[in-house]
Scaffold this motif. Structure first.
Motif, PDB file in Angstrom:
ATOM      1  N   LEU A  25       0.832  -1.197   0.000  1.00  0.00           N
ATOM      2  CA  LEU A  25       0.000   0.000   0.000  1.00  0.00           C
ATOM      3  C   LEU A  25       0.872   1.253   0.000  1.00  0.00           C
ATOM      4  N   PRO A  26       0.644   2.169  -0.932  1.00  0.00           N
ATOM      5  CA  PRO A  26       1.430   3.407  -0.939  1.00  0.00           C
ATOM      6  C   PRO A  26       1.057   4.348   0.202  1.00  0.00           C
ATOM      7  N   ALA A  27      -0.096   4.125   0.801  1.00  0.00           N
ATOM      8  CA  ALA A  27      -0.523   4.979   1.919  1.00  0.00           C
ATOM      9  C   ALA A  27      -1.205   4.126   2.968  1.00  0.00           C
ATOM     10  N   ARG A  28      -0.806   4.309   4.225  1.00  0.00           N
ATOM     11  CA  ARG A  28      -1.481   3.623   5.330  1.00  0.00           C
ATOM     12  C   ARG A  28      -2.260   4.615   6.185  1.00  0.00           C
ATOM     13  N   GLU A  29      -1.874   5.878   6.092  1.00  0.00           N
ATOM     14  CA  GLU A  29      -2.576   6.946   6.803  1.00  0.00           C
ATOM     15  C   GLU A  29      -2.643   8.176   5.906  1.00  0.00           C
ATOM     16  N   LEU A  30      -3.694   8.944   6.019  1.00  0.00           N
ATOM     17  CA  LEU A  30      -3.808  10.197   5.286  1.00  0.00           C
ATOM     18  C   LEU A  30      -4.760  11.120   6.023  1.00  0.00           C
ATOM     19  N   THR A  31      -4.662  12.381   5.716  1.00  0.00           N
ATOM     20  CA  THR A  31      -5.536  13.387   6.311  1.00  0.00           C
ATOM     21  C   THR A  31      -6.204  14.173   5.196  1.00  0.00           C
ATOM     22  N   VAL A  32      -7.524  14.278   5.250  1.00  0.00           N
ATOM     23  CA  VAL A  32      -8.295  15.021   4.248  1.00  0.00           C
ATOM     24  C   VAL A  32      -9.216  15.985   4.985  1.00  0.00           C
ATOM     25  N   ASN A  33      -9.071  17.253   4.692  1.00  0.00           N
ATOM     26  CA  ASN A  33      -9.917  18.283   5.321  1.00  0.00           C
ATOM     27  C   ASN A  33      -9.948  18.155   6.842  1.00  0.00           C
ATOM     28  N   GLY A  34      -8.796  17.850   7.418  1.00  0.00           N
ATOM     29  CA  GLY A  34      -8.697  17.786   8.869  1.00  0.00           C
ATOM     30  C   GLY A  34      -9.087  16.455   9.486  1.00  0.00           C
ATOM     31  N   THR A  35      -9.623  15.539   8.679  1.00  0.00           N
ATOM     32  CA  THR A  35      -9.995  14.217   9.185  1.00  0.00           C
ATOM     33  C   THR A  35      -8.900  13.217   8.863  1.00  0.00           C
ATOM     34  N   ARG A  36      -8.492  12.456   9.870  1.00  0.00           N
ATOM     35  CA  ARG A  36      -7.457  11.459   9.683  1.00  0.00           C
ATOM     36  C   ARG A  36      -8.084  10.120   9.319  1.00  0.00           C
ATOM     37  N   TYR A  37      -7.425   9.424   8.382  1.00  0.00           N
ATOM     38  CA  TYR A  37      -7.906   8.125   7.950  1.00  0.00           C
ATOM     39  C   TYR A  37      -6.780   7.097   8.073  1.00  0.00           C
ATOM     40  N   ARG A  38      -7.175   5.891   8.432  1.00  0.00           N
ATOM     41  CA  ARG A  38      -6.230   4.784   8.535  1.00  0.00           C
ATOM     42  C   ARG A  38      -6.659   3.661   7.603  1.00  0.00           C
ATOM     43  N   LEU A  39      -5.708   3.097   6.852  1.00  0.00           N
ATOM     44  CA  LEU A  39      -6.000   2.007   5.943  1.00  0.00           C
ATOM     45  C   LEU A  39      -5.495   0.697   6.515  1.00  0.00           C
ATOM     46  N   ASP A  40      -6.278  -0.350   6.318  1.00  0.00           N
ATOM     47  CA  ASP A  40      -5.909  -1.661   6.831  1.00  0.00           C
ATOM     48  C   ASP A  40      -6.284  -2.717   5.787  1.00  0.00           C
ATOM     49  N   VAL A  41      -5.591  -3.850   5.830  1.00  0.00           N
ATOM     50  CA  VAL A  41      -5.877  -4.961   4.925  1.00  0.00           C
ATOM     51  C   VAL A  41      -6.310  -6.160   5.750  1.00  0.00           C
ATOM     52  N   LYS A  42      -7.385  -6.797   5.326  1.00  0.00           N
ATOM     53  CA  LYS A  42      -7.890  -7.959   6.054  1.00  0.00           C
ATOM     54  C   LYS A  42      -8.318  -9.055   5.082  1.00  0.00           C
ATOM     55  N   LEU A  43      -8.199 -10.295   5.541  1.00  0.00           N
ATOM     56  CA  LEU A  43      -8.826 -11.418   4.858  1.00  0.00           C
ATOM     57  C   LEU A  43     -10.268 -11.510   5.348  1.00  0.00           C
ATOM     58  N   SER A  44     -11.086 -12.195   4.577  1.00  0.00           N
ATOM     59  CA  SER A  44     -12.494 -12.305   4.954  1.00  0.00           C
ATOM     60  C   SER A  44     -12.669 -12.923   6.337  1.00  0.00           C
ATOM     61  N   LYS A  45     -11.886 -13.965   6.638  1.00  0.00           N
ATOM     62  CA  LYS A  45     -12.045 -14.674   7.908  1.00  0.00           C
ATOM     63  C   LYS A  45     -11.606 -13.834   9.105  1.00  0.00           C
ATOM     64  N   GLU A  46     -10.871 -12.750   8.854  1.00  0.00           N
ATOM     65  CA  GLU A  46     -10.375 -11.916   9.948  1.00  0.00           C
ATOM     66  C   GLU A  46     -11.310 -10.773  10.313  1.00  0.00           C
ATOM     67  N   LEU A  47     -12.341 -10.564   9.534  1.00  0.00           N
ATOM     68  CA  LEU A  47     -13.233  -9.440   9.784  1.00  0.00           C
ATOM     69  C   LEU A  47     -14.034  -9.648  11.066  1.00  0.00           C
ATOM     70  N   LEU A  48     -14.054  -8.634  11.895  1.00  0.00           N
ATOM     71  CA  LEU A  48     -14.886  -8.680  13.086  1.00  0.00           C
ATOM     72  C   LEU A  48     -16.354  -8.524  12.684  1.00  0.00           C
ATOM     73  N   PRO A  49     -17.262  -9.072  13.482  1.00  0.00           N
ATOM     74  CA  PRO A  49     -18.690  -9.004  13.122  1.00  0.00           C
ATOM     75  C   PRO A  49     -19.175  -7.585  12.829  1.00  0.00           C
ATOM     76  N   HIS A  50     -18.772  -6.603  13.637  1.00  0.00           N
ATOM     77  CA  HIS A  50     -19.273  -5.246  13.413  1.00  0.00           C
ATOM     78  C   HIS A  50     -18.679  -4.644  12.133  1.00  0.00           C
ATOM     79  N   THR A  51     -17.474  -5.097  11.750  1.00  0.00           N
ATOM     80  CA  THR A  51     -16.892  -4.614  10.495  1.00  0.00           C
ATOM     81  C   THR A  51     -17.606  -5.235   9.306  1.00  0.00           C
ATOM     82  N   ARG A  52     -17.919  -6.505   9.398  1.00  0.00           N
ATOM     83  CA  ARG A  52     -18.700  -7.166   8.336  1.00  0.00           C
ATOM     84  C   ARG A  52     -20.044  -6.455   8.165  1.00  0.00           C
TER      85      ARG A  52
END
Length: 204
Positions: A25-52
């Motif tokens: 990934l070329p970016a794992r974190e970024l800020t847009v208009n003052g809001t910070r964002y975090r990027l993550d990679v997951k396999l399907s089996k790793e997704l938490l119920p609330h994320t699914r």
């Protein structure tokens, strides 16, 4: 051979861990208009119920409001769609907003490594952005991640399917560099009797 086992490249890519994929990934974190964002990679089996649940709810809201599936020949089949997107071979690039010490899923892309018609493909099954987070460049950021992953794992091209009833998505992908794939209805000037196109962008 199945779609996921048709070449050494695809077999190797499908064995990659989320940590290995994240290195591309070329970016794992970024800020847009003052809001910070975090990027993550997951396999399907790793997704938490609330994320699914959040993944599913964003998809349903976006597609329902666009009336995309109701207007298509594919129709809206929730059980089949869930089986498709949460397939064991699905990989997820997730974008979380960081606000007041809390995180919320606001965008994601779902992809798989596949081999079809003698081509190694990174197939983008979904690219969705929460409506209130749209027009902040997050869709472009996600596509840039896919391009980088594709190049890192030596995948020849990115493919995706887009409905003709979704002109915004068509414009976005074609502006990014996607063109009509040779497997698409309407390729070569033939009349497209279907209501979707298959687009492709070379990455090698």
């Amino acid at each position: 051979m199945g779609l996921s086992t048709g070449s050494k490249v695809i077999i190797a890519a499908n064995k990659a861990t989320p940590e290995e994929l994240a290195l591309a990934l070329p970016a794992r974190e970024l800020t847009v208009n003052g809001t910070r964002y975090r990027l993550d990679v997951k396999l399907s089996k790793e997704l938490l119920p609330h994320t699914r649940d959040a993944i599913w709810n964003i998809l349903v809201t976006n597609m329902r409001d666009l009336r995309v599936y109701k207007a298509s020949s594919l129709k809206w089949k929730p059980a089949a769609k869930k089986k498709e997107i949460f397939n064991r071979l699905s990989r997820f690039v997730l974008v979380f907003s960081e606000e007041e010490d809390a995180e919320r899923l606001v965008a994601y892309t779902i992809f798989r490594f596949e081999h079809e018609d003698d081509f190694d493909i990174l197939y983008c099954y979904e690219l969705q952005v929460l409506q209130e987070a749209q027009r902040r460049g997050l869709g472009k950021v996600l596509m840039e991640q896919l391009v980088s992953v594709s190049k890192t794992w030596k995948i020849g091209k990115i493919n995706l399917t887009v409905f003709l009833s979704n002109p915004g998505a068509l414009k976005f992908y074609k502006t990014f560099g996607f063109v009509l794939d040779e497997t698409s209805p309407g390729y070569g000037g033939e009349e497209n009797e279907d209501d979707y196109e298959i687009l492709a962008m070379p990455t090698s």
